[in-house]
Scaffold this motif. Structure first.
Motif, PDB file in Angstrom:
ATOM      1  N   CYS A  90       8.999 136.628 -19.836  1.00 53.91           N
ATOM      2  CA  CYS A  90      10.054 137.176 -19.781  1.00 53.91           C
ATOM      3  C   CYS A  90      11.410 136.071 -19.705  1.00 53.91           C
ATOM      4  N   ASP A  91      12.346 136.131 -20.099  1.00 58.66           N
ATOM      5  CA  ASP A  91      13.540 135.437 -20.087  1.00 58.66           C
ATOM      6  C   ASP A  91      14.184 135.157 -18.750  1.00 58.66           C
ATOM      7  N   LYS A  92      13.949 135.912 -17.887  1.00 54.47           N
ATOM      8  CA  LYS A  92      14.702 135.913 -16.608  1.00 54.47           C
ATOM      9  C   LYS A  92      13.713 135.614 -15.472  1.00 54.47           C
ATOM     10  N   CYS A  93      12.738 136.120 -15.278  1.00 52.86           N
ATOM     11  CA  CYS A  93      11.790 135.652 -14.294  1.00 52.86           C
ATOM     12  C   CYS A  93      10.406 134.958 -14.714  1.00 52.86           C
ATOM     13  N   LYS A 100       7.593 135.258 -16.137  1.00 56.13           N
ATOM     14  CA  LYS A 100       6.273 135.849 -15.869  1.00 56.13           C
ATOM     15  C   LYS A 100       5.795 136.310 -17.132  1.00 56.13           C
ATOM     16  N   GLU A 101       4.797 136.284 -17.185  1.00 57.74           N
ATOM     17  CA  GLU A 101       4.109 136.849 -18.531  1.00 57.74           C
ATOM     18  C   GLU A 101       4.070 138.404 -18.352  1.00 57.74           C
ATOM     19  N   ALA A 102       4.649 139.071 -19.067  1.00 60.30           N
ATOM     20  CA  ALA A 102       4.589 140.571 -18.996  1.00 60.30           C
ATOM     21  C   ALA A 102       4.899 141.210 -20.275  1.00 60.30           C
ATOM     22  N   LEU A 103       4.790 142.606 -20.179  1.00 69.62           N
ATOM     23  CA  LEU A 103       5.131 143.350 -21.297  1.00 69.62           C
ATOM     24  C   LEU A 103       6.787 143.275 -21.576  1.00 69.62           C
ATOM     25  N   LEU A 104       7.162 142.985 -22.823  1.00 63.80           N
ATOM     26  CA  LEU A 104       8.676 142.725 -22.674  1.00 63.80           C
ATOM     27  C   LEU A 104       9.136 143.837 -23.592  1.00 63.80           C
ATOM     28  N   CYS A 113      11.272 141.738 -18.962  1.00 65.40           N
ATOM     29  CA  CYS A 113       9.990 142.592 -18.524  1.00 65.40           C
ATOM     30  C   CYS A 113      10.750 143.678 -17.721  1.00 65.40           C
ATOM     31  N   GLU A 114       9.737 144.584 -17.286  1.00 62.05           N
ATOM     32  CA  GLU A 114      10.463 146.010 -16.606  1.00 62.05           C
ATOM     33  C   GLU A 114      11.057 145.921 -15.742  1.00 62.05           C
ATOM     34  N   ASP A 115      10.759 144.833 -14.726  1.00 63.85           N
ATOM     35  CA  ASP A 115      11.363 144.431 -13.462  1.00 63.85           C
ATOM     36  C   ASP A 115      12.910 143.617 -13.752  1.00 63.85           C
ATOM     37  N   CYS A 116      12.984 143.163 -14.646  1.00 60.06           N
ATOM     38  CA  CYS A 116      14.188 142.450 -14.997  1.00 60.06           C
ATOM     39  C   CYS A 116      15.235 143.141 -16.130  1.00 60.06           C
ATOM     40  N   ALA A 117      14.526 144.368 -16.260  1.00 59.90           N
ATOM     41  CA  ALA A 117      15.267 145.182 -17.481  1.00 59.90           C
ATOM     42  C   ALA A 117      16.581 145.575 -16.701  1.00 59.90           C
TER      43      ALA A 117
END
Ligand code: ZN
Length: 113
Positions: A44-47, A49-53, A78-82
């Protein structure tokens, strides 16, 4: 009269042809922009973390040499930072700032005592 009718008819036909081309283009554009990008694994560009982006495009203003320029920045989030849609944001962001919330809590406590 007949000449006018013909001209009118051909102009009309040309216009409707142009319109159908335009709407066909619009349809393609709409399909393209609304097509949900398949989420991909990545960082993720923001947090970070490796995640589904998912891929998001942001309009960004940048200053260089005192000149403001607008550009589109592509970020993978990622979904959290979307980013939330405007509608969701409006619904979820309370119309109170922290101080107001504090005051509300205080008065609520007073009411309980
Ligand atoms: Zn993230």
């Amino acid at each position: 009269m007949g000449l006018f009718d013909n001209r009118f008819a051909s102009k009309n036909a040309a216009m409707s042809r142009a319109f159908s081309i335009d709407s066909e283009k619009d349809k393609k554009k709409r399909n393209f922009t609304h097509e949900p990008a398949a989420p991909k694994m990545g960082v993720c560009d923001k947090c970070h973390k490796e995640a589904l982006l998912r891929t998001y495009r942001f309009k960004e203003m940048s200053m260089s040499d005192g000149v403001a320029s607008f550009g589109t920045v592509v970020k993978h989030l990622c979904e959290d930072c979307a980013p939330r849609s405007k509608r969701v944001e409006d619904a979820s962001v309370p119309a109170m700032d922290k101080k107001q919330v504090k005051n509300l809590m205080r008065s609520a406590k007073k009411g309980l005592l």
